[in-house]
Design an enzyme around this catalytic site. Structure first.
Site, mmCIF file in Angstrom:
data_model
loop_
_atom_site.group_PDB
_atom_site.id
_atom_site.type_symbol
_atom_site.label_atom_id
_atom_site.label_comp_id
_atom_site.label_asym_id
_atom_site.label_seq_id
_atom_site.Cartn_x
_atom_site.Cartn_y
_atom_site.Cartn_z
ATOM 1 N N CYS A 48 1.123 -1.278 0.181
ATOM 2 C CA CYS A 48 -0.104 -0.221 -0.040
ATOM 3 C C CYS A 48 0.932 1.201 -0.135
ATOM 4 O O CYS A 48 2.103 0.958 -0.335
ATOM 5 C CB CYS A 48 -1.051 0.058 1.015
ATOM 6 S SG CYS A 48 -0.262 0.294 2.726
ATOM 7 N N ASN A 72 2.289 1.484 4.118
ATOM 8 C CA ASN A 72 2.740 0.353 4.896
ATOM 9 C C ASN A 72 2.188 0.363 6.344
ATOM 10 O O ASN A 72 3.115 -0.020 7.307
ATOM 11 C CB ASN A 72 4.362 -0.228 4.564
ATOM 12 C CG ASN A 72 4.408 -1.642 5.105
ATOM 13 O OD1 ASN A 72 5.457 -2.013 5.355
ATOM 14 N ND2 ASN A 72 3.473 -2.488 5.042
ATOM 15 N N CYS A 128 -1.162 0.782 7.305
ATOM 16 C CA CYS A 128 -2.674 0.685 7.238
ATOM 17 C C CYS A 128 -3.276 -0.632 6.525
ATOM 18 O O CYS A 128 -3.439 -1.625 7.347
ATOM 19 C CB CYS A 128 -3.748 1.878 7.024
ATOM 20 S SG CYS A 128 -3.559 3.234 8.030
ATOM 21 N N ARG A 129 -3.633 -0.636 5.527
ATOM 22 C CA ARG A 129 -4.013 -1.733 4.726
ATOM 23 C C ARG A 129 -3.197 -2.784 4.329
ATOM 24 O O ARG A 129 -3.347 -4.072 4.615
ATOM 25 C CB ARG A 129 -4.526 -1.128 3.114
ATOM 26 C CG ARG A 129 -5.449 -0.065 3.175
ATOM 27 C CD ARG A 129 -5.718 0.462 1.959
ATOM 28 N NE ARG A 129 -4.447 1.274 1.296
ATOM 29 C CZ ARG A 129 -4.316 2.032 0.509
ATOM 30 N NH1 ARG A 129 -5.438 1.763 -0.441
ATOM 31 N NH2 ARG A 129 -3.314 2.774 0.201
ATOM 32 N N SER A 130 -1.920 -2.568 4.082
ATOM 33 C CA SER A 130 -0.789 -3.886 3.707
ATOM 34 C C SER A 130 -0.416 -4.431 5.123
ATOM 35 O O SER A 130 -0.355 -5.845 5.022
ATOM 36 C CB SER A 130 0.218 -3.343 2.924
ATOM 37 O OG SER A 130 1.149 -2.438 3.428
ATOM 38 N N ASP A 132 -8.292 3.546 1.254
ATOM 39 C CA ASP A 132 -7.445 3.779 2.324
ATOM 40 C C ASP A 132 -8.122 4.383 3.825
ATOM 41 O O ASP A 132 -8.801 5.611 3.481
ATOM 42 C CB ASP A 132 -6.199 4.709 1.739
ATOM 43 C CG ASP A 132 -5.198 5.107 2.855
ATOM 44 O OD1 ASP A 132 -5.137 4.786 4.012
ATOM 45 O OD2 ASP A 132 -4.358 5.640 2.057
#
Length: 148
Positions: free
Chosen positions: A7, A10, A12-14, A118
């Site tokens: 993401c 690096n 939040c999402r990934s 995001d």
């Protein structure tokens, strides 16, 4: 098999995708290496966002030990699958690819050209983003298990 989630920062999402896929793969005794990285370098060495850590914990996943890494061109050789959270991440990663073999490894995490939102600027998005990632992670585990 080596899988990288990507993401922007690096945090939040990934990291969520890394933690979920790692735990689900481990539960199936899959000997896979799961990691994550960000196309931006602002958070290198930092833990995941506190809200990602909290939502993961609330669903039984621990991502508190993960640390942000910056995506680099060498990762295109190192990993078998590079799964990105949105189309901008896809463009940024593909820009660093040197050949078709590397490009074939890179795709969106979600199917059907969908992006993982995001949640960084909206606390209310962390729970639905987590659930989206977890649902896809379950399917991804099944999909990749068939390729072994």
């Amino acid at each position: 098999m080596k899988i990288l989630m990507v993401c922007l920062g690096n945090i939040c999402r990934s990291p969520l995708a890394e933690g979920i896929v790692r735990q689900l793969a481990s539960a199936r005794n899959a000997d896979w290496e799961i990691a994550s990285a960000g196309t931006g370098n602002w958070h290198v060495g930092q833990p995941a966002d506190r809200r990602s850590i909290a939502v993961a914990r609330s669903y039984g996943y621990d991502i508190s030990r993960q640390r942000a890494k910056h995506f680099n061109a060498g990762m295109l050789e190192e990993y078998d699958h590079i799964l990105v959270m949105d189309r901008q991440n896809l463009k940024d990663v593909l820009k660093l690819s040197g050949n078709n073999e590397q490009r074939k490894k890179v795709r969106l995490f979600l199917t059907g050209d969908l992006e993982v939102t995001d949640p960084y600027y909206d606390d209310q998005l962390f729970d639905p983003v987590f659930l989206t990632i977890e649902e896809r992670a379950k399917d991804l585990i099944k999909e990749l298990s068939q390729k072994i």
